[in-house]
Design a protein around this motif. Structure first.
Motif, mmCIF file in Angstrom:
data_model
loop_
_atom_site.group_PDB
_atom_site.id
_atom_site.type_symbol
_atom_site.label_atom_id
_atom_site.label_comp_id
_atom_site.label_asym_id
_atom_site.label_seq_id
_atom_site.Cartn_x
_atom_site.Cartn_y
_atom_site.Cartn_z
ATOM 1 N N THR A 3 0.820 -1.213 0.000
ATOM 2 C CA THR A 3 0.000 0.000 0.000
ATOM 3 C C THR A 3 0.850 1.257 0.000
ATOM 4 O OG1 THR A 3 0.000 0.115 2.394
ATOM 5 C CG2 THR A 3 -1.757 -1.187 1.376
ATOM 6 N N MET A 4 2.087 1.127 0.512
ATOM 7 C CA MET A 4 2.989 2.268 0.701
ATOM 8 C C MET A 4 2.398 3.286 1.692
ATOM 9 S SD MET A 4 5.514 1.404 -1.153
ATOM 10 C CE MET A 4 5.762 0.141 -2.404
ATOM 11 N N ILE A 5 1.512 2.812 2.558
ATOM 12 C CA ILE A 5 0.979 3.703 3.605
ATOM 13 C C ILE A 5 1.881 3.558 4.824
ATOM 14 C CG2 ILE A 5 -0.988 4.206 5.110
ATOM 15 C CD1 ILE A 5 -2.771 2.929 2.910
ATOM 16 N N ALA A 6 2.732 4.536 5.026
ATOM 17 C CA ALA A 6 3.719 4.450 6.110
ATOM 18 C C ALA A 6 4.000 5.839 6.665
ATOM 19 C CB ALA A 6 5.013 3.831 5.597
ATOM 20 N N HIS A 33 1.894 -5.102 3.954
ATOM 21 C CA HIS A 33 2.115 -6.534 4.162
ATOM 22 C C HIS A 33 2.870 -6.793 5.463
ATOM 23 C CE1 HIS A 33 0.782 -7.349 0.205
ATOM 24 N NE2 HIS A 33 1.846 -6.908 -0.431
ATOM 25 N N PRO A 34 2.359 -7.680 6.304
ATOM 26 C CA PRO A 34 3.168 -8.115 7.445
ATOM 27 C C PRO A 34 4.137 -9.217 6.985
ATOM 28 C CG PRO A 34 1.035 -9.189 7.512
ATOM 29 C CD PRO A 34 1.022 -8.313 6.282
ATOM 30 N N TYR A 35 5.147 -9.471 7.795
ATOM 31 C CA TYR A 35 6.079 -10.558 7.451
ATOM 32 C C TYR A 35 5.625 -11.897 8.011
ATOM 33 C CZ TYR A 35 9.378 -7.244 5.551
ATOM 34 O OH TYR A 35 9.969 -6.288 4.757
ATOM 35 N N CYS B 127 3.771 -8.520 -7.255
ATOM 36 C CA CYS B 127 3.431 -7.495 -6.278
ATOM 37 C C CYS B 127 3.986 -6.145 -6.759
ATOM 38 C CB CYS B 127 3.985 -7.928 -4.921
ATOM 39 S SG CYS B 127 3.543 -6.929 -3.520
ATOM 40 N N SER B 128 4.733 -5.434 -5.944
ATOM 41 C CA SER B 128 5.338 -4.187 -6.423
ATOM 42 C C SER B 128 6.258 -4.471 -7.601
ATOM 43 C CB SER B 128 6.133 -3.510 -5.310
ATOM 44 O OG SER B 128 7.167 -4.368 -4.877
ATOM 45 N N GLY B 129 6.858 -5.665 -7.613
ATOM 46 C CA GLY B 129 7.715 -6.064 -8.729
ATOM 47 C C GLY B 129 6.929 -6.243 -10.023
ATOM 48 N N GLY B 130 5.661 -6.617 -9.904
ATOM 49 C CA GLY B 130 4.807 -6.714 -11.091
ATOM 50 C C GLY B 130 4.591 -5.334 -11.684
ATOM 51 N N ARG B 131 4.347 -4.386 -10.793
ATOM 52 C CA ARG B 131 4.218 -2.991 -11.233
ATOM 53 C C ARG B 131 5.512 -2.523 -11.898
ATOM 54 N NH1 ARG B 131 5.973 1.686 -9.130
ATOM 55 N NH2 ARG B 131 4.708 3.569 -9.433
ATOM 56 N N GLY B 151 0.415 -6.916 -10.302
ATOM 57 C CA GLY B 151 1.063 -5.625 -10.073
ATOM 58 C C GLY B 151 0.068 -4.604 -9.562
ATOM 59 N N GLY B 152 0.120 -4.345 -8.281
ATOM 60 C CA GLY B 152 -0.763 -3.337 -7.696
ATOM 61 C C GLY B 152 -0.200 -1.961 -7.950
ATOM 62 N N ARG B 153 -1.052 -0.981 -7.895
ATOM 63 C CA ARG B 153 -0.674 0.417 -8.089
ATOM 64 C C ARG B 153 -0.080 0.677 -9.480
ATOM 65 N NH1 ARG B 153 3.040 2.236 -4.730
ATOM 66 N NH2 ARG B 153 2.232 4.292 -4.323
ATOM 67 N N VAL B 154 -0.429 -0.192 -10.456
ATOM 68 C CA VAL B 154 -0.207 0.194 -11.856
ATOM 69 C C VAL B 154 -1.179 1.337 -12.148
ATOM 70 C CG1 VAL B 154 -0.576 -0.552 -14.248
ATOM 71 C CG2 VAL B 154 0.656 -2.044 -12.651
ATOM 72 N N VAL B 155 -2.384 1.153 -11.607
ATOM 73 C CA VAL B 155 -3.392 2.213 -11.652
ATOM 74 C C VAL B 155 -3.320 2.944 -10.312
ATOM 75 C CG1 VAL B 155 -5.849 2.713 -11.890
ATOM 76 C CG2 VAL B 155 -4.858 0.744 -13.085
ATOM 77 N N GLN B 156 -2.993 4.218 -10.356
ATOM 78 C CA GLN B 156 -2.879 4.998 -9.117
ATOM 79 C C GLN B 156 -3.699 6.277 -9.239
ATOM 80 O OE1 GLN B 156 1.661 4.693 -9.264
ATOM 81 N NE2 GLN B 156 1.343 5.197 -7.113
ATOM 82 N N SER B 157 -4.416 6.607 -8.189
ATOM 83 C CA SER B 157 -5.100 7.897 -8.180
ATOM 84 C C SER B 157 -4.042 8.967 -7.898
ATOM 85 C CB SER B 157 -6.179 7.907 -7.101
ATOM 86 O OG SER B 157 -5.558 7.794 -5.829
ATOM 87 N N LYS B 158 -4.403 10.217 -8.142
ATOM 88 C CA LYS B 158 -3.457 11.310 -7.879
ATOM 89 C C LYS B 158 -3.016 11.311 -6.418
ATOM 90 C CE LYS B 158 -4.451 14.694 -11.447
ATOM 91 N NZ LYS B 158 -5.164 15.923 -11.811
#
Lengths: 103, 251
Positions: A3-6, A33-35, B127-131, B151-158
């Motif tokens: 999510t990059m929510i940090a 993501h948790p580990y 995951c992020s690597g897919g993006r 790949g999440g966040r390929v589509v991102q809102s502003k």
């Protein structure tokens, strides 16, 4: 997905990693993501000291419900201590140089 | 398909390579023994870190006849256990896209310098690597296939754009220079099925060569055998689709 929510907050305290205590300087709070917790996302708190390297870290991974309970409990404990007039809002003196083994 | 009377061998080790800005970083390489030429594969680790799964993934590609390299995208963030380093990068909002692209470009160049690598190199990420794999397919030259797994966040809102990830990869779709396969779980929250639809629509709009495979009963990260998200049947089929795509585009 990541999510990059940090958020990071500068704090003063001590944390124990293995058998050693170390100065905690930052708390990294994320919802990602948790580990180890078997959930896709969790509320993660890493108590760290960036100056000591990535290994200076005390980690907890919480479900959303557990995280909310923890927040409420901390607030309740602080309120109770305040009510009794025992809150010591004093600066923490850093420990002498020591820390967990870090690479 | 491997036969029981077939010779097979592999070398796998950590190497040094030049990444973004010419920086030396480390990487894990697995390659089949033999003169080749073998196609190459860049394996991108997920946001939680450069961990064991990606080493196994690199060896898996080598087992299937690909020289694979997994660069440590967190090399500059310090060393320790993959979890501790990954947690540090997580707190910093993830690795910057520009630096990641530089490292992936370096990994591609490293592969192409080898006498036993053919002229074809693919890029794989989860995951992020897919993006990042999709981003690399759009922004870098010299890639021949993209394998994007959830790949999440390929589509991102502003609101989701950050200094480290300043542009939504979907906005680069027009620049995609090679075929792409996408593997997605229909119960995933990022990317959601709606975001996968938007991703597909953009590929279609720009006339790109793509195939998307969407799995019911699977969420995010359903290839990860060490996580509760693992879905055996979907994962086995997904890997078959990935290797069929690689054979088609990289041999």
């Amino acid at each position: 997905m990541c999510t990059m929510i940090a958020h990071q907050v500068q704090i003063q305290g001590r944390g124990k990693s293995g058998l050693e205590w170390f100065d905690v300087r930052e708390a990294n709070v994320s919802y990602d993501h948790p580990y180890d917790l078997p959930l896709e996302h969790a509320l993660n708190i890493d108590f760290v000291n960036e100056a000591l390297g990535p290994g200076a870290r005390v980690a907890v991974e919480l479900s959303v419900d557990a995280a909310r309970q923890l927040v409420r409990t901390i607030e309740a404990v602080l309120a109770q201590a305040d009510q009794r007039g025992v809150l010591e809002d004093l600066p923490v003196v850093a420990a002498p140089a020591r820390g967990p083994s870090v690479a | 398909m491997y036969q029981t009377n077939q010779y097979e061998g592999m070398i796998a080790e950590t190497v040094s390579m030049r990444g973004h800005n010419g920086d030396v970083i480390n990487a894990y390489v697995a390659r089949p023994l033999g003169a080749g030429p073998f196609p190459g594969m860049v394996v991108i680790h997920h946001a939680p870190g450069w961990d064991e799964w990606y080493r196994e993934c690199a060896r898996r590609f080598a087992h299937h006849g690909y020289v694979s390299i997994s660069p440590n995208l967190y090399f500059r963030d310090g060393h320790g256990s993959p979890e501790d380093v990954g947690a540090k990068v997580r707190a910093a909002g993830g690795a910057p896209d520009a630096r990641v692209l530089g490292d992936l470009d370096g990994a591609n160049a490293w592969l192409r310098s080898l006498p036993y690598v053919s002229r074809k190199v693919g890029i794989f990420g989860t995951c992020s690597g897919g993006r990042q794999a999709f981003l690399a397919g759009c922004r870098l030259k010299g890639l021949d296939a993209v394998i994007e797994c959830w790949g999440g966040r390929v589509v991102q809102s502003k609101e989701e754009l950050t200094p480290n990830q300043p542009v939504a990869p979907i906005d680069y779709t027009k620049e995609l220079s090679c075929p792409i396969i996408g593997i997605f779980g229909n119960e995933d929250k990022s990317p959601t099925p709606e975001q996968v639809n938007a991703h597909e629509a953009e590929l279609k709009k720009h006339g790109k060569q793509y195939e998307f495979h969407r799995y019911d009963g699977a969420g995010h990260g359903f290839f990860y055998y060490d996580r509760p998200a693992y879905r055996q049947e979907q994962a086995v089929d997904g890997w078959k689709k990935v290797f069929a795509f690689c054979e088609k585009t990289l041999r």
